[in-house]
Structure formats: structure tokens, C-alpha cells
Design a protein around this motif. Structure first.
Motif, PDB file in Angstrom:
ATOM      1  N   GLU A  91       0.841  -1.207   0.000  1.00  0.00           N
ATOM      2  CA  GLU A  91       0.000   0.000   0.000  1.00  0.00           C
ATOM      3  C   GLU A  91       0.872   1.251   0.000  1.00  0.00           C
ATOM      4  N   TYR A  92       0.559   2.155  -0.898  1.00  0.00           N
ATOM      5  CA  TYR A  92       1.308   3.407  -1.045  1.00  0.00           C
ATOM      6  C   TYR A  92       1.074   4.366   0.117  1.00  0.00           C
ATOM      7  N   ASP A  93      -0.181   4.439   0.552  1.00  0.00           N
ATOM      8  CA  ASP A  93      -0.610   5.479   1.479  1.00  0.00           C
ATOM      9  C   ASP A  93      -0.549   4.973   2.934  1.00  0.00           C
ATOM     10  N   ALA A  94       0.295   5.612   3.741  1.00  0.00           N
ATOM     11  CA  ALA A  94       0.494   5.165   5.132  1.00  0.00           C
ATOM     12  C   ALA A  94      -0.802   5.228   5.932  1.00  0.00           C
ATOM     13  N   ARG A  95      -1.662   6.196   5.585  1.00  0.00           N
ATOM     14  CA  ARG A  95      -2.938   6.336   6.297  1.00  0.00           C
ATOM     15  C   ARG A  95      -3.851   5.134   5.997  1.00  0.00           C
ATOM     16  N   HIS A  96      -3.875   4.722   4.731  1.00  0.00           N
ATOM     17  CA  HIS A  96      -4.659   3.538   4.359  1.00  0.00           C
ATOM     18  C   HIS A  96      -4.112   2.310   5.086  1.00  0.00           C
ATOM     19  N   ALA A  97      -2.800   2.198   5.099  1.00  0.00           N
ATOM     20  CA  ALA A  97      -2.150   1.031   5.718  1.00  0.00           C
ATOM     21  C   ALA A  97      -2.499   0.935   7.201  1.00  0.00           C
ATOM     22  N   GLU A  98      -2.551   2.085   7.861  1.00  0.00           N
ATOM     23  CA  GLU A  98      -2.870   2.128   9.291  1.00  0.00           C
ATOM     24  C   GLU A  98      -4.286   1.594   9.543  1.00  0.00           C
ATOM     25  N   VAL A  99      -5.226   2.060   8.729  1.00  0.00           N
ATOM     26  CA  VAL A  99      -6.615   1.584   8.848  1.00  0.00           C
ATOM     27  C   VAL A  99      -6.664   0.075   8.571  1.00  0.00           C
ATOM     28  N   ALA A 100      -5.939  -0.337   7.544  1.00  0.00           N
ATOM     29  CA  ALA A 100      -5.933  -1.763   7.165  1.00  0.00           C
ATOM     30  C   ALA A 100      -5.378  -2.621   8.300  1.00  0.00           C
ATOM     31  N   ARG A 101      -4.307  -2.176   8.931  1.00  0.00           N
ATOM     32  CA  ARG A 101      -3.711  -2.976  10.017  1.00  0.00           C
ATOM     33  C   ARG A 101      -4.706  -3.175  11.154  1.00  0.00           C
ATOM     34  N   ARG A 102      -5.443  -2.113  11.477  1.00  0.00           N
ATOM     35  CA  ARG A 102      -6.462  -2.242  12.542  1.00  0.00           C
ATOM     36  C   ARG A 102      -7.545  -3.232  12.126  1.00  0.00           C
ATOM     37  N   ASN A 103      -7.982  -3.116  10.867  1.00  0.00           N
ATOM     38  CA  ASN A 103      -9.042  -4.007  10.376  1.00  0.00           C
ATOM     39  C   ASN A 103      -8.573  -5.458  10.337  1.00  0.00           C
ATOM     40  N   GLU A 110      -3.789 -10.697  12.115  1.00  0.00           N
ATOM     41  CA  GLU A 110      -2.566  -9.931  12.364  1.00  0.00           C
ATOM     42  C   GLU A 110      -1.306 -10.776  12.154  1.00  0.00           C
ATOM     43  N   ARG A 111      -1.397 -12.037  12.585  1.00  0.00           N
ATOM     44  CA  ARG A 111      -0.218 -12.894  12.585  1.00  0.00           C
ATOM     45  C   ARG A 111       0.203 -13.328  11.173  1.00  0.00           C
ATOM     46  N   ILE A 112      -0.755 -13.502  10.291  1.00  0.00           N
ATOM     47  CA  ILE A 112      -0.397 -14.029   8.963  1.00  0.00           C
ATOM     48  C   ILE A 112      -0.382 -12.965   7.868  1.00  0.00           C
ATOM     49  N   THR A 113      -0.783 -11.734   8.217  1.00  0.00           N
ATOM     50  CA  THR A 113      -0.779 -10.682   7.194  1.00  0.00           C
ATOM     51  C   THR A 113       0.254  -9.618   7.530  1.00  0.00           C
ATOM     52  N   GLU A 114       0.772  -8.999   6.493  1.00  0.00           N
ATOM     53  CA  GLU A 114       1.783  -7.950   6.655  1.00  0.00           C
ATOM     54  C   GLU A 114       1.483  -6.859   5.636  1.00  0.00           C
ATOM     55  N   VAL A 115       1.302  -5.624   6.113  1.00  0.00           N
ATOM     56  CA  VAL A 115       1.059  -4.491   5.219  1.00  0.00           C
ATOM     57  C   VAL A 115       2.382  -3.749   5.044  1.00  0.00           C
ATOM     58  N   ARG A 116       2.868  -3.661   3.819  1.00  0.00           N
ATOM     59  CA  ARG A 116       4.111  -2.941   3.547  1.00  0.00           C
ATOM     60  C   ARG A 116       3.785  -1.617   2.863  1.00  0.00           C
ATOM     61  N   VAL A 117       4.293  -0.539   3.453  1.00  0.00           N
ATOM     62  CA  VAL A 117       3.957   0.803   2.959  1.00  0.00           C
ATOM     63  C   VAL A 117       5.004   1.307   1.974  1.00  0.00           C
ATOM     64  N   GLY A 118       4.522   1.927   0.895  1.00  0.00           N
ATOM     65  CA  GLY A 118       5.403   2.532  -0.090  1.00  0.00           C
ATOM     66  C   GLY A 118       4.883   2.261  -1.480  1.00  0.00           C
ATOM     67  N   PRO A 119       5.477   2.916  -2.489  1.00  0.00           N
ATOM     68  CA  PRO A 119       5.066   2.617  -3.865  1.00  0.00           C
ATOM     69  C   PRO A 119       5.386   1.151  -4.169  1.00  0.00           C
ATOM     70  N   ALA A 120       4.419   0.434  -4.706  1.00  0.00           N
ATOM     71  CA  ALA A 120       4.610  -1.002  -4.946  1.00  0.00           C
ATOM     72  C   ALA A 120       5.839  -1.270  -5.807  1.00  0.00           C
ATOM     73  N   LEU A 121       6.136  -0.360  -6.723  1.00  0.00           N
ATOM     74  CA  LEU A 121       7.296  -0.602  -7.588  1.00  0.00           C
ATOM     75  C   LEU A 121       8.614  -0.488  -6.825  1.00  0.00           C
ATOM     76  N   GLU A 122       8.555   0.029  -5.589  1.00  0.00           N
ATOM     77  CA  GLU A 122       9.743  -0.019  -4.721  1.00  0.00           C
ATOM     78  C   GLU A 122       9.694  -1.240  -3.801  1.00  0.00           C
ATOM     79  N   SER A 123       8.496  -1.600  -3.360  1.00  0.00           N
ATOM     80  CA  SER A 123       8.360  -2.757  -2.457  1.00  0.00           C
ATOM     81  C   SER A 123       8.619  -4.079  -3.186  1.00  0.00           C
TER      82      SER A 123
END
Ligand code: SAH
Ligand code: DHB
Ligand code: MG
Length: 224
Positions: A91-103, A110-123
Motif C-alpha cells: 500500500e502506497y498510502d500510510a494512512r490507508h495502511a494504518e486503517v488496514a492494520r487495525r481491520n 494480524e499474525r499471517i498478514t503484513e502491510v508494507r507501505v510505499g510505492p509497490a514498484l519499490e516494495s
């Protein structure tokens, strides 16, 4: 908007109430996404269930998602995984990622998912450098301009038999405009052309109508 939209909404409401009935965790994910000001561009419930079924059919243990938003599609996909499965979502947008992590935490993922922040072409190159096991399913649903690049990265990060799914390949029919200067249309057409011509891919695309209007998915299987 099509004059048939109310009919498409009715049919989706019928299918969803019958086959994908409201679940407090998913409903809360959408409520909190909305409260945080995220755009309501998540997959529809019956599409989320389709993604989940595809992941199960794949026997997926490892899933990569490009484009997390509030984690709604992530929850559908994550629920298809075994206890020792892994889902990485970009996910590019840190704000979106924060909401996603809570959800995702509320969904018990939480244990099996990982949200990585930044432009996907860098991740994506970083992910490749980690030399993890290949992904069994890749769901591409981020900035459509980069769709062909995402398919190329998906090819590098998967194995023969893996499935690549692209959302929003129709966009009300705009995909057929060969002369379009819209970067989203160009990116999606380039991705479809790659699926059509790459010897390591066998794919198709299907149109959908429903609460998300007239749109569609492309599916491609990685072949040996
Ligand atoms: N898959 C989600 C919807 C994703 S919407 C669901 O169905 O629930 C598209 C998301 O892609 C947005 O959150 C947007 O911020 C993100 N995005 C846009 N450009 C991106 C980029 N370059 N890299 C990673 N994410 C990106
Ligand atoms: C948009 C993005 C999506 O991924 C989607 O499914 C619908 C709309 C958008 O950017 O408008
Ligand atoms: Mg989408």
C-alpha cells in the motif's frame, strides 16, 4: 451511470444477502475505512468471496496483494489461508495502511498478514531480493497505470500453477479505446497484451456488472 445500475444493484443485493451475508468484521472494516475518509472502492462482497474461493481452489499458502486500501479484500483473501499461511499486501498510502492494520487485527489476521507501505514498484524489488517462497496467488488492485509492471513482477514472484488476478480491467468499457491517453487505460491494456503474448501466462478477462458498475477481472495462470 448506466440506466441498468439499479437492476445490477438489486441482483448484487440478492446474491450478497444469500451467499455472502453481512459479517460483523467485514462490516466494521468498511465502517472504519469510511470514517477514516478512505474511498469506497473496495471489491464488492460477492467479489471478495470470489477472491476467497479462487485462493482456496489454488490451495494458496502464500498470497501477494498490490493495493490494500482498508484491507477489505485482504480479509477475504486472508481467511482462505491456513494457520501457517502468509499474505503480504502493498500500500502506497500510510494512512490507508494504518486503517488496514487495525481491520486485519480485528479480523484475527494480524499474525499471517503484513502491510508494507510505499510505492509497490519499490516494495516489489525488495520482496524479490528477500528470495521468499513463491506466491500462489497475486491480486493486483492498485494504480492501474502500472498494471503491466505489476504483472511482470508477479511473474517473477510466482511459480508455474500460480494465479494472477487483476481488478478493474473494463472500467465501463474504456479498456477498448486503443487511442486512449488515460494512463489507467494504457496500463491495463499493456497488462492484457502481456498476458496475451507472454509464453509463461495463460489468461482471460471477464466483464462484470453490479454495485461497482460495469467492470471486470483478468485472470492469468502461470504456466511452466
Ligand atoms: N484491494 C482493495 C482496494 C484497493 S484500492 C479492496 O478491494 O479492498 C487501490 C489502493 O492502491 C489504494 O489504497 C491506493 O492508495 C493504493 N495505491 C495506489 N498507487 C499505489 C502504488 N503505486 N503502490 C501501492 N499502492 C498503491
Ligand atoms: C477505483 C479503483 C479500484 O480498484 C476499483 O475497484 C474501483 C475504482 C478508482 O480508483 O476509482
Ligand atoms: Mg479494484
Amino acid at each position: 451511470m448506466s440506466t441498468a445500475q439499479p437492476l445490477w444493484d438489486d441482483v448484487d443485493a440478492y446474491f450478497t444477502s444469500l451467499l455472502c451475508p453481512a459479517d460483523e468484521t467485514l462490516a466494521a472494516a468498511l465502517r472504519d475505512s469510511d470514517a477514516a475518509g478512505l474511498p469506497a472502492i473496495n471489491v464488492a462482497p460477492n467479489q471478495g468471496k470470489l477472491l476467497q474461493l479462487l485462493a482456496r481452489l489454488q490451495g494458496a499458502r502464500r498470497i501477494l496483494e498490490i493495493g490494500t486500501l482498508g484491507g477489505y479484500s485482504t480479509i477475504w483473501l486472508g481467511r482462505a489461508l491456513p494457520e501457517d499461511g502468509r499474505l503480504i499486501t502493498l500500500e502506497y498510502d500510510a494512512r490507508h495502511a494504518e486503517v488496514a492494520r487495525r481491520n486485519l487485527a480485528r479480523a484475527g489476521l494480524e499474525r499471517i498478514t503484513e502491510v508494507r507501505v510505499g510505492p509497490a514498484l519499490e516494495s516489489l524489488p525488495k520482496l524479490a531480493e528477500e528470495r521468499q517462497e513463491p506466491f500462489d496467488l497475486v491480486f493486483i488492485d492498485a494504480d492501474k497505470a502500472n498494471n503491466a509492471h505489476y504483472v511482470e513482477w508477479a511473474l517473477r514472484l510466482t511459480r508455474p500453477g500460480s494465479l494472477i488476478v487483476l481488478d478493474n480491467v473494463v472500467r465501463g468499457g474504456r479498456v477498448t479505446d486503443a487511442g486512449s491517453e488515460d494512463p489507467s487505460v494504457r496500463g491495463t491494456r499493456a497488462a492484457l497484451e502481456l498476458i496475451a503474448t507472454h509464453p509463461g501466462l495463460s489468461g482471460t478477462a471477464v466483464q462484470t456488472v453490479g454495485t461497482k458498475g460495469h467492470d471486470g477481472f483478468a485472470l492469468a495462470r502461470v504456466v511452466g
